[in-house]
Design a protein around this motif. Structure first.
Motif: not given
Length: 447
Positions: A392-417
Motif C-alpha cells: 500500500l505504501a509503495l503503490t498507494g492502492s489496495p488493488w496491489s494486495i488483491v492482485a497478490l492474493l488472487a495470484s496465490m489462490y490461482v496457483v493453490s487451486l491448480a495444486l489442489l486439483r
C-alpha cells in the motif's frame, strides 16, 4: 492390549480439553496481532513516521510465525514419542507465562529500546508455544474421533481460532467503550493479557484430566515409534508436505490481511475508530463459530478437496470486493466484505485438521501435520501484514494486495486439483508397514 477410541464421555472430555485450551492459546496469540495494528505502534515503536511505526509493529508480529517451526520441531519428538497430552499441557503453560509477561512489560517511554526488544522475545515465546500446541490438539481430537466424523472433530478444535478472535474483540471493544481509546493505548490493553494468563491456568487443569490418544497408546505398545519422526517424515513425504503447505498458503495470507492488516487500514487510511474495527472483528467471528464446524461436516460428507476448493474460490472472489466495500465506511457493507472473504476461509478451517493429518501414519503424524502447518504459516502468515502495508505504501492502492492474493489462490487451486483425496485413507490403525514406513498410497477417490 489394543486400545480403541473411548466412549462418548471420554470423547467429549477430549473435545472440551482440546478446544478450550486451543481457544486460550489463540486468544493470547491473536490478541497481539489485533494490537499490532492499533496500539503497539504508539506504545513500543514511537516514530516521527506513523508508517514506519506500523511496519515495525507488524515485523514483530511476524516473529511469532518465525518461532513456530522451532516450537514444532522441538515438540515433534516429544509428541510422537512421549504423547499428545504431554505437549498440550506444556504449550498451554508456556503461553500463559508469555501472556502474563507481556501484560507487565513497560513501554518505550519507560525503558526505551529495551521495551521492543523484550516484546520481540516474548512474541517469539508465543510463537514457539503455538508451534507445538496446534498440531498436538488437532491430532488428539482426530485420533479419538469415529472415522466418519474426523472432519467434525478437527473442526471443533479449530473453533479455537474464531473463539479466540471473539474473545479478543470483546475484551478490547469493551475496554475501549468503558475507558476510552486513549486509556486503551495507555494501560487498558494490558487487561486481556492478564485475563489470558488466568484462563490458561484453567485450561491447564482441564487438560491434565483428559485421556491420551488411543492410537498413540496402541502404537507405543506394539513398538511402532520413530527414532526421529521429523527427519523421517521430511525424507519420505517431503513433497506432500510442500504441496499441502502451498495449497493452504492463500488461506493464511488472506486471513491475516483481513484480521490483522485491515484493522490498521480502517483506522489509519479510512480514519475510523478502533471501536469500528473490533466491532467488525467480533461480528465476523461470531458468524465464523457456525462456519468452522459446517466445513468439517461437509468435508465428512463430500470429501476434503471438494469443500476446500469451493471455499477458496469464494474467498478469492470475495477479495475483489473487500476494499471497495471497506472504503464505503458503511458498517454493514464493511462487515459483509469481511464475512465473504474470512467467512469462506473459516469454513475451510473446518477441513484443515483432517486434511493435514490424514496422509501420515501414527508414529510420525504430529511431525507431518506440524511441518505442513508451520511451513505454511512461516511463508504465508508471517509476512502477510507487513507485505500488505508495504504494498500500500509503495503503490498507494489496495488493488496491489488483491492482485497478490488472487495470484496465490490461482496457483493453490491448480495444486489442489492434482492432489489426492485424503478422506478415505486408513487413519486410526495406520502405523506404516514398518516402524519408519511412510503412509500408504491413497485409495481411489470416492464419489
Amino acid at each position: 492390549m489394543v486400545h480403541r477410541s473411548g466412549d462418548e464421555g471420554s470423547r467429549a472430555r477430549v473435545l472440551v480439553g482440546t478446544s478450550v485450551g486451543t481457544s486460550l492459546e489463540w486468544f493470547d496469540f491473536l490478541l497481539y496481532g489485533a494490537l499490532a495494528g492499533t496500539v503497539f505502534p504508539y506504545v513500543f515503536f514511537p516514530s516521527s513516521s506513523s508508517t514506519a511505526a506500523l511496519l515495525a509493529s507488524f515485523a514483530t508480529f511476524g516473529v511469532g510465525f518465525i518461532a513456530r517451526p522451532f516450537g514444532a520441531a522441538f515438540f515433534a519428538r516429544v509428541t510422537d514419542r512421549v504423547g499428545r497430552k504431554h505437549t498440550m499441557v506444556v504449550t498451554l503453560t508456556i503461553m500463559g507465562v508469555a501472556s502474563f509477561a507481556i501484560a507487565c512489560l513497560p513501554g518505550y517511554a519507560a525503558i526505551g529500546v529495551l521495551a521492543p526488544i523484550l516484546l520481540v522475545v516474548l512474541r517469539f515465546v508465543q510463537g514457539f508455544s503455538v508451534g507445538g500446541e496446534t498440531s498436538s490438539a488437532q491430532i488428539m481430537a482426530l485420533e479419538h474421533a469415529p472415522d466418519q466424523r474426523r472432519g467434525l472433530y478437527g473442526a471443533v478444535v479449530n473453533l479455537g481460532n474464531p473463539i479466540g478472535q471473539v474473545l479478543v474483540a470483546s475484551f478490547i471493544l469493551g475496554a475501549g467503550l468503558a475507558v476510552g481509546e486513549e486509556a486503551l493505548r495507555e494501560w487498558a490493553w494490558r487487561v486481556p493479557f492478564f485475563a489470558g494468563a488466568l484462563m490458561a491456568v484453567v485450561g491447564y487443569f482441564i487438560r491434565r484430566h483428559i485421556d491420551e490418544s488411543p492410537a498413540f497408546v496402541e502404537a507405543r505398545e506394539i513398538g511402532a515409534r520413530s527414532a526421529s519422526p521429523l527427519r523421517e517424515v521430511f525424507a519420505e513425504q517431503g513433497g506432500s508436505i510442500a504441496r499441502m503447505a502451498a495449497i493452504w498458503a492463500p488461506n493464511t495470507a488472506c486471513s491475516f490481511v483481513v484480521t490483522t492488516w485491515a484493522l490498521s487500514y480502517i483506522t489509519s487510511t479510512l480514519g475510523m475508530s478502533s471501536t469500528v474495527t473490533f466491532s467488525l472483528l467480533l461480528g465476523m467471528n461470531v458468524i465464523g463459530l457456525a462456519l468452522v464446524p459446517l466445513g468439517g461436516v461437509l468435508s465428512d460428507r463430500f470429501g476434503r478437496k471438494r469443500v476446500l476448493a469451493t471455499c477458496m474460490t469464494t474467498s478469492m472472489l470475495g477479495s475483489f470486493a473487500l476494499f471497495p466495500l471497506l472504503d464505503t465506511r458503511n458498517f454493514a457493507l464493511m462487515l459483509l466484505a469481511m464475512v465473504i472473504t474470512q467467512g469462506a476461509q473459516l469454513t475451510a478451517v473446518g477441513v484443515m485438521a483432517a486434511l493435514f493429518a490424514e496422509p501420515f501414519p501414527v508414529p510420525v503424524r504430529y511431525s507431518g501435520h506440524a511441518a505442513v502447518y508451520t511451513l505454511n504459516n512461516l511463508v504465508a502468515g508471517a509476512p502477510a501484514p507487513l507485505v500488505a502495508a508495504a504494498l500500500l505504501a509503495l503503490t498507494g492502492s489496495p488493488w496491489s494486495i488483491v492482485a497478490l492474493l488472487a495470484s496465490m489462490y490461482v496457483v493453490s487451486l491448480a495444486l489442489l486439483r492434482s492432489a489426492p483425496e485424503t478422506r478415505w485413507l486408513p487413519f486410526r490403525d495406520n502405523f506404516g508397514t514398518s516402524v519408519g514406513a511412510s503412509a500408504p498410497e491413497p485409495r481411489a477417490e470416492r464419489t
